[in-house]
Enzyme design. Structure first.
Site, mmCIF file in Angstrom:
data_model
loop_
_atom_site.group_PDB
_atom_site.id
_atom_site.type_symbol
_atom_site.label_atom_id
_atom_site.label_comp_id
_atom_site.label_asym_id
_atom_site.label_seq_id
_atom_site.Cartn_x
_atom_site.Cartn_y
_atom_site.Cartn_z
ATOM 1 N N SER A 295 65.882 -40.296 32.529
ATOM 2 C CA SER A 295 66.216 -41.705 32.750
ATOM 3 C C SER A 295 66.623 -41.942 34.191
ATOM 4 O O SER A 295 67.254 -41.106 34.824
ATOM 5 C CB SER A 295 67.361 -42.142 31.830
ATOM 6 O OG SER A 295 67.725 -43.488 32.108
ATOM 7 N N LYS A 350 67.308 -39.646 24.289
ATOM 8 C CA LYS A 350 66.725 -40.557 25.284
ATOM 9 C C LYS A 350 66.264 -41.848 24.613
ATOM 10 O O LYS A 350 66.405 -42.942 25.180
ATOM 11 C CB LYS A 350 65.546 -39.872 25.985
ATOM 12 C CG LYS A 350 64.767 -40.773 26.955
ATOM 13 C CD LYS A 350 65.666 -41.387 28.029
ATOM 14 C CE LYS A 350 64.920 -41.985 29.198
ATOM 15 N NZ LYS A 350 63.853 -42.910 28.902
ATOM 16 N N HIS A 353 69.306 -43.871 24.096
ATOM 17 C CA HIS A 353 69.669 -44.396 25.423
ATOM 18 C C HIS A 353 68.898 -45.678 25.694
ATOM 19 O O HIS A 353 69.461 -46.697 26.112
ATOM 20 C CB HIS A 353 69.367 -43.351 26.492
ATOM 21 C CG HIS A 353 69.373 -43.874 27.904
ATOM 22 N ND1 HIS A 353 68.337 -44.644 28.419
ATOM 23 C CD2 HIS A 353 70.274 -43.756 28.906
ATOM 24 C CE1 HIS A 353 68.609 -44.977 29.662
ATOM 25 N NE2 HIS A 353 69.773 -44.443 29.984
ATOM 26 N N ASN A 354 67.587 -45.643 25.459
ATOM 27 C CA ASN A 354 66.755 -46.816 25.717
ATOM 28 C C ASN A 354 67.083 -47.958 24.764
ATOM 29 O O ASN A 354 66.997 -49.126 25.130
ATOM 30 C CB ASN A 354 65.276 -46.442 25.617
ATOM 31 C CG ASN A 354 64.809 -45.640 26.811
ATOM 32 O OD1 ASN A 354 65.615 -45.069 27.535
ATOM 33 N ND2 ASN A 354 63.512 -45.576 27.024
ATOM 34 N N GLU A 357 70.057 -49.530 26.068
ATOM 35 C CA GLU A 357 69.581 -50.262 27.255
ATOM 36 C C GLU A 357 68.966 -51.607 26.864
ATOM 37 O O GLU A 357 69.223 -52.625 27.524
ATOM 38 C CB GLU A 357 68.557 -49.392 27.972
ATOM 39 C CG GLU A 357 67.859 -50.008 29.166
ATOM 40 C CD GLU A 357 66.727 -49.137 29.650
ATOM 41 O OE1 GLU A 357 65.612 -49.664 29.844
ATOM 42 O OE2 GLU A 357 66.943 -47.915 29.822
#
Length: 628
Positions: A295, A350, A353-354, A357
């Protein structure tokens, strides 16, 4: 050997410099020179008399060898055998050659080498001088060190392999190029590959190498076999290609050229389930596979991303020096890269995480909508958000300020951008995962569906004509209320994302360290923020941040503001999917007795799904004949 070098083979007298030097020169088709042949007569006489040479004796000899090396480098390079026992000697030998020198150090014990020296005949240096050589020997740094107990052919093979690139990068898109430059800046010898397509993608790797000074030592390729053969074994190749079927096609293309024990690292946004499948498939071929979430975007990849690798821990240790070196650093200067866990856990983290986000971006879009509804232009909104940075700073808040300040002529650029928000799949996967695992990470799905809604621009235009434009009057909200509502919603978003990771860890037996995951998210990644810094310590105490002593008073303080903002926006017909969902989910989380008892009764009525009773602590399930 694709690059021109001067190769110095060094070590004390008797270690085998001449033998290995000649074989190496023959292997690389280079001229060979024995440094002993260039000693002045006075040096030879002195050593023949059993007297060790001093630095003054050696200086002229070393300068002669350096001039020889520089001259040979102008042609095609050479191999020179030279004791070069001190770092100061090697400095002289390196002069005017910069990074075009390779040092090979033949290392052996005193007894091993003394035995060899004692058997030499007609050599000007007697065995008695060997001790003096060991006494002044300074072990070289940044060299190819080989033990002399190996056979000459084994030594040559080791040297050849050590002269190859240490790391390969497959795919030179935006992220791939940035990671190549990052690796090179950190001193790694790398090989770079990009496919060759006539008239479309030609000489991509070569042109890229020539564009940046830091890539002067990198090796560019557009042929897979040459690329793979340029790498040390076990090979370490990072794939930076689009997620999906392309990854499988690339693996199929690489497999015929790989050797047992080689390591492939998928640095793209792959689905964690596919990562697990690929790891299993490659394991059957004796090839290792690491799924690494990366990232930070283009800038992060260049300056230091947050990296989330998952797979076999022992395999991870083999690639950790590379990933740690290129990653961002946290406040304690530790790499924002850590071993996440087995299987596809790195890509799962990940993905979440997105997802976080997505919701963070949607919340800022809703803030923007509220503030512009209250009559602020983009520059004024930017000024308001800039004032929030002392208490709620984040990377996304910073770039939002910059975006709102950007003008094209006299107009704000943001107002010229079509209100259709795209997505590349990770938000979708996160929403699917939260449903599959039964975790109510509802802000992620709300943010995803808000993007989907935005894409129906034509429908929205038509429906506004039918149902009328939204109320344009100002909202009865202060900027501080909006800030506190934003802070409230962000806490809930992070709670939900971390909860999703925690439940996945339990379901898949990953044993994930939530605090460590938060730590690697404190720099280099898109969701880095002041809140994330706080969560590193919070998650050392509890997996449920809503009960944390540091978080509880904040939520109580911000609750009136989120209630006010949501109610005011709803009354004024402003769409605020993530703001409203944050307070709805919080109200649900904090309600001991929910209306779900009615739903369970309905399920039992039409489907005989049974239910438990509050007045029976045994946990027995009941069924009622509701029509009787």
């Amino acid at each position: 050997m694709d690059k021109k070098y001067v190769i110095y083979v060094m070590g004390v007298s008797g270690c085998g410099k001449t033998t290995i030097g000649k074989l190496l020169a023959e292997e690389f088709k280079l001229p060979f020179f024995d440094g002993d042949d260039f000693h002045p007569k006075n040096n030879i006489k002195k050593m023949s008399e059993g007297k060790p040479l001093n630095d003054a004796d050696r200086e002229g000899w070393l300068q002669i060898l350096n001039k020889l090396a520089v001259a040979q480098f102008q042609d095609k390079g050479c191999v020179i055998a030279c004791s070069a026992l001190k770092e100061s000697y090697r400095t002289i030998l390196n002069s005017n050659l910069e990074s075009n020198v390779k040092w090979v150090y033949l290392n052996g014990t005193f007894n091993e080498i003394y035995s060899r020296v004692s058997k030499r005949k007609n050599h000007f240096m007697p065995p008695e001088l060997l001790k003096s050589q060991f006494e002044i020997l300074e072990t070289p740094r940044n060299c190819i060190e080989v033990c002399i107990t190996k056979t000459p052919l084994e030594i040559i093979k080791t040297i050849k392999d050590s002269m190859k690139s240490k790391f390969g990068l497959f795919g030179l898109g935006v992220m791939g190029k940035s990671l190549c430059r990052n690796l090179a800046k950190n001193g790694f010898e790398i090989s770079m590959f990009n496919r060759h397509v006539d008239g479309v993608e030609e000489n991509v790797a070569i042109n890229f190498k020539n564009e940046f000074k830091e890539l002067s030592e990198a090796q560019p390729f557009d042929t897979i076999s040459d690329f793979v053969n340029s790498l040390q074994t076990p090979r370490k190749i990072m794939l930076m290609v689009n997620a999906g079927k392309i990854i499988d096609l690339v693996i199929d293309d690489l497999l015929p050229h790989l050797s047992e024990g080689d390591i492939l690292i998928d640095g793209g946004n792959s689905n964690y389930k596919k990562t697990k499948e690929r790891a299993g498939y490659l394991k059957s071929k004796n090839i290792h596979f690491i799924g690494a979430g990366v990232s930070g975007g283009e800038e992060g990849a260049l300056k230091g991303p947050s990296i989330m690798p998952g797979g076999d821990k022992e395999v991870y240790k083999m690639v950790a020096p590379f990933l740690n070196a290129i990653s961002a650093k946290d406040k304690n200067n530790l790499p924002c890269c850590t071993y996440i866990g087995p299987e596809g856990s790195g890509h799962f983290v990940k993905m979440v995480h997105n997802g976080i986000e997505y919701a963070e971006m949607q919340l800022l879009a809703e803030v923007y909508d509220i503030l512009r509804t209250n009559g602020n232009n983009p520059s004024e909104i930017a000024a308001i958000l800039e004032g929030w940075q002392s208490s709620a700073n984040s990377y996304l808040l910073e770039i939002t300020v910059a975006i709102l300040q950007k003008k094209e002529g006299n107009d704000w650029l943001v107002e010229k951008i079509m209100d259709k928000a795209g997505n590349k799949g990770t938000g979708n996967w996160a929403t699917i995962a939260t449903a599959e695992l039964g975790v109510p990470s509802s802000l992620i799905s709300s943010a995803l569906f808000a993007r989907y809604t935005s894409f129906y621009k034509e429908d929205r235009v038509k429906l506004e004509e039918i149902y009328g434009a939204k109320n344009s009057q100002k909202l009865k909200l202060t900027n501080n209320q909006v800030l506190e509502a934003y802070q409230f919603a962000r806490i809930i978003n992070h709670y939900q994302g971390i909860k999703l990771i925690s439940e996945a860890s339990k379901a898949y037996n990953w044993e994930l360290n939530l605090s460590e995951i938060a730590r690697v998210w404190t720099n280099g990644c898109i969701i880095k923020s002041m809140l994330m810094q706080d969560l590193v310590e919070v998650l050392k105490e509890t997996n449920n941040i809503l009960v944390a002593k540091k978080i509880e008073p904040q939520l109580k303080k911000f609750k009136p503001s989120i209630n006010k903002v949501v109610s005011e926006c709803v009354l004024n017909e402003l769409a605020i999917s993530c703001f409203s969902e944050s307070v709805n989910s919080f109200n649900a989380y904090t309600t001991a007795n929910s209306p779900a008892n009615l739903i369970q009764a309905q399920r039992d009525y039409f489907g005989a799904h049974t239910y438990q009773r509050v007045d029976d602590e045994t946990g027995v399930f009941y069924h009622t004949k509701w029509n009787n």
